[in-house]
Scaffold this motif. Structure first.
Motif, short mmCIF file in Angstrom:
data_model
loop_
_atom_site.label_atom_id
_atom_site.label_comp_id
_atom_site.label_asym_id
_atom_site.label_seq_id
_atom_site.Cartn_x
_atom_site.Cartn_y
_atom_site.Cartn_z
N PHE A 1 0.85 -1.20 0.00
CA PHE A 1 0.00 0.00 0.00
C PHE A 1 0.88 1.25 0.00
CE2 PHE A 1 0.65 -1.34 4.40
CZ PHE A 1 0.93 -0.17 5.09
N SER B 1 1.35 5.04 1.48
CA SER B 1 0.97 5.82 2.67
C SER B 1 2.11 6.76 3.01
CB SER B 1 0.66 4.87 3.84
OG SER B 1 0.11 5.59 4.94
N GLN C 1 5.21 7.20 5.75
CA GLN C 1 5.95 6.56 6.83
C GLN C 1 5.53 7.22 8.14
OE1 GLN C 1 7.32 4.52 8.91
NE2 GLN C 1 9.23 4.05 7.81
N GLY C 2 5.09 6.41 9.10
CA GLY C 2 4.59 6.96 10.35
C GLY C 2 5.57 6.95 11.49
N GLU C 3 6.73 6.34 11.28
CA GLU C 3 7.61 6.07 12.42
C GLU C 3 9.05 6.53 12.14
OE1 GLU C 3 7.28 1.88 13.24
OE2 GLU C 3 5.09 1.94 13.27
N THR D 1 0.60 -5.93 14.38
CA THR D 1 0.42 -6.11 12.94
C THR D 1 -0.12 -7.49 12.58
OG1 THR D 1 2.25 -4.61 12.53
CG2 THR D 1 1.67 -6.07 10.74
#
Ligand code: SAM
Ligand code: 2KA
Ligand code: SF4
Ligand code: MG
Length: 215
Positions: free
Chosen positions: A9, A11, A13-15, A51
């Protein structure tokens, strides 16, 4: 070689250090520290995992018969989402990506122009033929750490028996604490915040994709 992929997917990067950067995520199926079955969680070596990496039933998941086929799909996701203004970026995660990620796949991704990042639990040495561009290692209390150098070390915090100090001498450019998500998330966030204030070599990694309600 074939690759078993849970989902792919596009998106942000959240981290960690690349937080906020557009990326294609390639989530490999399977992990060596947990089966992924809820009934096995309590006795898993990594019991807090946030996860679902079992099987191949996610969006753009499946068995990819070749490196080129998987790289082409990831490139299609990038071009569907991104204009040409930035460096294409792919994050190989899982599950544990280093159980499957190999040089032919990294080469195929590089041929598309991707910068290739990996998120690993660090339990398997990274073979010298893997030309990874960004290595994020996230050590787990229940498992040996065999990758002791990289770009960022991202420690889920707290973990019983793991003192961040024990990693501080390793060869990473940045050190991050990420509050352990779950029922105690608020308390863990406070602990991580307090630790970063007292130990400035550590930075606080909030999982911004969760805050935003995106993948
Ligand atoms: C799902 S893992 C997949 C990659 C690899 N198996 C690993 O553990 O690094 C991706 C990132 O999520 C982190 N993570 C997993 N469960 C978490 C939780 N409950 N709270 C915060 N971070 C978590 C991992 O430590 C890792 O940095
Ligand atoms: N947006 C977003 N950023 C992430 N960074 C690491 C992730 C992972 O599951 O490895 C992840 C993820 O699942 N989503
Ligand atoms: S090592 Fe990574 S994927 Fe495996 S169970 Fe732990 S957090 Fe989840
Ligand atoms: Mg995640």
């Amino acid at each position: 070689m074939a690759y078993w992929i849970k989902e792919c997917f596009y998106s942000l990067q959240g981290e960690g250090a690349q937080s906020g950067r557009a990326a294609v995520f390639c989530r490999f199926s399977g992990c060596n520290l947990w089966s992924g079955r809820e009934q096995d969680r309590a006795r898993a070596r990594c019991p807090f995992c946030d996860t679902d990496f079992r099987g191949t039933d996610g969006s753009d998941g499946g068995r990819y018969a070749s490196a080129a086929a998987l790289a082409d799909r990831l490139w299609a996701l990038w071009t569907a989402g991104a204009d040409t203004s930035g460096q294409p970026y792919v994050v190989c995660t899982g599950g544990e990506p280093l159980l499957q990620l190999d040089a032919p796949l990294i080469d195929a991704l590089h041929r598309h122009g991707f910068t290739v990042a990996v998120e690993t639990n660090g339990t398997r040495p990274i073979r010298s033929d893997l030309q990874l561009d960004w290595i994020c290692v996230s050590p787990k209390a229940g498992a040996p750490l065999r990758v002791t150098a990289g770009d960022e070390l991202k420690l889920v915090y707290p973990q019983a028996g793991l003192d961040p100090t024990s990693f501080a001498a390793l060869d990473f450019r940045q050190f991050w604490l990420q509050p352990c998500d779950g029922p105690q998330h608020a308390a863990h966030t406070q602990l991580a915040l307090d630790y970063c204030l007292a130990h400035p070599r550590w930075r606080l990694s909030l999982q911004t994709h969760k805050l935003l309600g995106i993948r």
